[in-house]
Enzyme design. Structure first.
Site, PDB file in Angstrom:
ATOM      1  N   GLU A 188      47.568  69.900  28.448  1.00  0.00           N
ATOM      2  CA  GLU A 188      46.458  68.954  28.266  1.00  0.00           C
ATOM      3  C   GLU A 188      45.819  68.639  29.621  1.00  0.00           C
ATOM      4  O   GLU A 188      46.477  68.738  30.669  1.00  0.00           O
ATOM      5  CB  GLU A 188      47.018  67.664  27.628  1.00  0.00           C
ATOM      6  CG  GLU A 188      45.953  66.620  27.362  1.00  0.00           C
ATOM      7  CD  GLU A 188      46.451  65.470  26.483  1.00  0.00           C
ATOM      8  OE1 GLU A 188      47.679  65.317  26.318  1.00  0.00           O
ATOM      9  OE2 GLU A 188      45.584  64.720  25.973  1.00  0.00           O
ATOM     10  N   GLU A 229      46.184  63.649  16.463  1.00  0.00           N
ATOM     11  CA  GLU A 229      46.586  62.259  16.218  1.00  0.00           C
ATOM     12  C   GLU A 229      45.389  61.420  15.752  1.00  0.00           C
ATOM     13  O   GLU A 229      45.068  60.384  16.327  1.00  0.00           O
ATOM     14  CB  GLU A 229      47.240  61.648  17.474  1.00  0.00           C
ATOM     15  CG  GLU A 229      48.544  62.327  17.825  1.00  0.00           C
ATOM     16  CD  GLU A 229      49.387  61.630  18.902  1.00  0.00           C
ATOM     17  OE1 GLU A 229      48.946  60.614  19.458  1.00  0.00           O
ATOM     18  OE2 GLU A 229      50.504  62.126  19.165  1.00  0.00           O
ATOM     19  N   TYR A 272      58.428  62.518  19.896  1.00  0.00           N
ATOM     20  CA  TYR A 272      58.898  62.233  21.252  1.00  0.00           C
ATOM     21  C   TYR A 272      60.110  61.312  21.138  1.00  0.00           C
ATOM     22  O   TYR A 272      60.210  60.514  20.201  1.00  0.00           O
ATOM     23  CB  TYR A 272      57.814  61.513  22.061  1.00  0.00           C
ATOM     24  CG  TYR A 272      56.627  62.390  22.420  1.00  0.00           C
ATOM     25  CD1 TYR A 272      56.723  63.335  23.432  1.00  0.00           C
ATOM     26  CD2 TYR A 272      55.391  62.247  21.769  1.00  0.00           C
ATOM     27  CE1 TYR A 272      55.631  64.132  23.784  1.00  0.00           C
ATOM     28  CE2 TYR A 272      54.301  63.040  22.119  1.00  0.00           C
ATOM     29  CZ  TYR A 272      54.427  63.980  23.123  1.00  0.00           C
ATOM     30  OH  TYR A 272      53.352  64.765  23.482  1.00  0.00           O
ATOM     31  N   GLU A 280      53.658  68.754  19.372  1.00  0.00           N
ATOM     32  CA  GLU A 280      54.029  68.000  20.578  1.00  0.00           C
ATOM     33  C   GLU A 280      55.441  67.501  20.343  1.00  0.00           C
ATOM     34  O   GLU A 280      55.718  66.857  19.322  1.00  0.00           O
ATOM     35  CB  GLU A 280      53.100  66.806  20.815  1.00  0.00           C
ATOM     36  CG  GLU A 280      51.695  67.210  21.216  1.00  0.00           C
ATOM     37  CD  GLU A 280      50.801  66.030  21.556  1.00  0.00           C
ATOM     38  OE1 GLU A 280      51.304  64.984  22.023  1.00  0.00           O
ATOM     39  OE2 GLU A 280      49.581  66.163  21.344  1.00  0.00           O
ATOM     40  N   GLN A 308      54.913  68.919  28.154  1.00  0.00           N
ATOM     41  CA  GLN A 308      53.788  69.827  28.297  1.00  0.00           C
ATOM     42  C   GLN A 308      54.149  70.897  29.325  1.00  0.00           C
ATOM     43  O   GLN A 308      55.101  70.689  30.079  1.00  0.00           O
ATOM     44  CB  GLN A 308      52.549  69.068  28.743  1.00  0.00           C
ATOM     45  CG  GLN A 308      52.095  68.004  27.759  1.00  0.00           C
ATOM     46  CD  GLN A 308      50.692  67.487  28.076  1.00  0.00           C
ATOM     47  OE1 GLN A 308      49.997  67.974  28.975  1.00  0.00           O
ATOM     48  NE2 GLN A 308      50.276  66.463  27.321  1.00  0.00           N
TER      49      GLN A 308
END
Ligand code: AHR
Length: 499
Positions: free
Chosen positions: A27, A177, A252, A303, A350
């Site tokens: 990103e 999202e 996450y 993610e 990432q």
């Protein structure tokens, strides 16, 4: 005497492990793109960091998601094509980035640079189109710019910008999202937006009912949201035939703990939180099965990884690379292997410098983190047939509701040759592990095994100077009564093949 027993049911096939399960995500955030993948004063005349490009190429990354993340729904792709000097500088609504550390986007790294990177490292691109602040025409134009081979202004623009042939970008995410930073939409609202976007982005061949791109909708860890989204999608006149190939999930964990200050109970909790991935995949598959099947709509986890308190917006979401994080990645990759009939892709967050990145840079140095070593050890699973495993393992209670299985494993078979990965998630003690491979004649000379992190504690942090000490060592494996026996030190990951 073994205290954990793994049986590999070599004939009980689950499904092929999609190579894309080893995908990554980059990103425009912190030092991921600028200073991570790209710097204008690089030795490479095109601006890419040769050291990072070479580490990524060595790993054979199958797919790379870009440009976000939250940034995707604030990004207008036309800002980032054409002559560099004419590209507008814009504010970055979500993240400060680069060495200048300002919330602005120079647009020096745009579509052609990203797709050039993908060609250099031999990876499939996965573009995330702007749904939150963009419109379907903009997204459709992006697909045309990238993929169209005919005589149009957008195809000609790509040619003028140096790429005669269409790039053939297959994976198109429609939003990110969108329940949060991507427009704060209700599931019904996003479903309606998704339908509009998919209608115009879905095909390059003018056959609206036979879309030829892989279209990806964003989902949520709150599974009621997914259920409502899918129900609304299903309301369309197209029903389940509607172009929707994958639904995504972000997971996450580790937000409550800084690894260097945590104790072993917190380590256990982090690993149990990572393993919640299994429950999320099951629940998402359940929501999909209510309207279609997971063969029609796959689950993508685009993610995932640790997000510790050190990673803040102020430091570009940077946090140390530790053995504990790498162990959690091994545990999650096992979950993906066990669910290979459902999971079609994953993208760890990432690629460089941000969150659980695989590669870190500092000035002219670039090095692999422990998580990179885990991906390398798991590489033989890519594209192989996952098979079922059953495990008898010691467990430890992490809270009132959850026990952590201390030894975990997954296995795959390629052309009759099994590959088994075994993880000792116990950060306190070694375990002796017995592995029985059903229907396999074991030749001790054919066993090839390696182990990661045998000489490191779970909180060991990687840096430019010690990075090579996190590479794999040979693991001693004996054969006894038709099973493999190995001692796995605390917090280690092993890979065993029979050649
Ligand atoms: O990976 C960092 C951020 O986490 C992404 O921009 C967003 O999609 C997620 O919330």
């Amino acid at each position: 005497m073994a205290d954990a027993r793994i049986t590999v049911h070599t004939a009980a096939r689950i499904d092929r492990i999609a190579p894309e399960v080893h995908g990554h995500f980059s990103e425009h955030l912190g030092r991921c793109i600028y200073d991570g993948l790209w710097h204008d004063d690089s030795a490479d005349e095109d601006g890419f960091r040769e050291d990072v490009v070479s580490l990524l190429a060595d790993l054979e990354v199958p797919v790379l998601r870009w440009p976000g993340g939250c940034f995707a729904d604030d990004y207008h792709w036309e800002d980032g094509v054409g002559p560099q000097e004419a590209r507008p500088r814009r504010r970055n609504l979500f993240w400060a980035q680069g060495r200048e550390d300002v919330p602005e986007e120079s647009n020096a790294f745009g579509t052609d640079e990203f797709l050039d990177l993908c060609e250099r490292i031999g990876t499939e691109p996965y573009l995330a189109a702007n749904v939150g602040s963009g419109d379907p025409q903009e997204a459709a134009n992006w697909a045309e710019y990238c993929n169209y081979d005919g005589d149009t202004e957008l195809a000609d623009r790509r040619r003028e910008n140096g790429h005669e042939e269409p790039y053939g970008v297959e994976y198109w995410g429609l939003g990110n999202e969108n329940w949060g930073c991507g427009g704060q939409m209700s599931p019904e609202q996003y479903a309606r937006e998704y339908r509009r976007f998919a209608t115009y982005v879905g095909t390059q061949s003018n056959l609206m009912f036979d879309h030829d791109l892989e279209l990806i909708a964003c989902g949520f860890e709150g599974h009621e949201w997914n259920r409502r989204f899918l129900e609304e999608i299903n309301e369309s006149p197209w029903g389940a035939e509607f172009p929707l190939d994958h639904l995504t999930l972000h997971h996450y964990y580790g937000r409550g703990m800084n690894v260097s200050e945590a104790d072993e109970e917190q380590y256990d909790r982090l690993l149990a939180d990572a393993l919640e991935m299994e429950r999320h995949i099951e629940r998402m598959a359940g929501a999909i099965n209510a309207v279609a099947t997971t063969r029609d709509i796959g689950v993508i986890v685009d993610e995932w990884g640790t997000w510790h308190p050190e990673a803040t917006a102020d430091n570009g979401l940077e946090q140390p690379g530790t053995v504990l994080d790498a162990l959690s990645a091994a545990a999650v990759l096992d979950v993906f292997n066990h669910n290979s009939d459902v999971v079609t892709m994953s993208n760890i967050a990432q690629t460089v410098n941000v969150l659980q990145c695989l590669i870190e840079t500092d000035g002219d140095d670039a090095w692999a983190r422990p998580t990179y070593r885990v991906f390398d050890l798991y590489a033989p699973h890519k594209g192989s047939e996952a098979v079922r495993t059953s495990i008898e393992t010691p467990t430890r209670a992490v809270d009132d509701e959850r026990d952590l299985s201390l030894v975990r494993a997954s296995a795959s078979v390629d052309d009759g040759e099994p590959y088994v990965t075994v993880t000792n998630l116990d950060c306190r003690e070694a375990h002796t592990v017995e592995v029985a491979l059903e229907g396999t004649e074991l030749d001790p000379d054919a066993v090839d095994a390696s182990v990661l992190f045998a000489d490191h504690d779970p909180d060991a942090e990687v840096d430019a100077d010690n990075a090579e000490t996190f590479t794999a060592d040979d693991l001693d494996v004996s054969v006894d009564s038709g099973s493999l026996i190995a001692d796995l030190p605390a917090s280690t990951v092993a890979g065993i093949s029979l050649q």
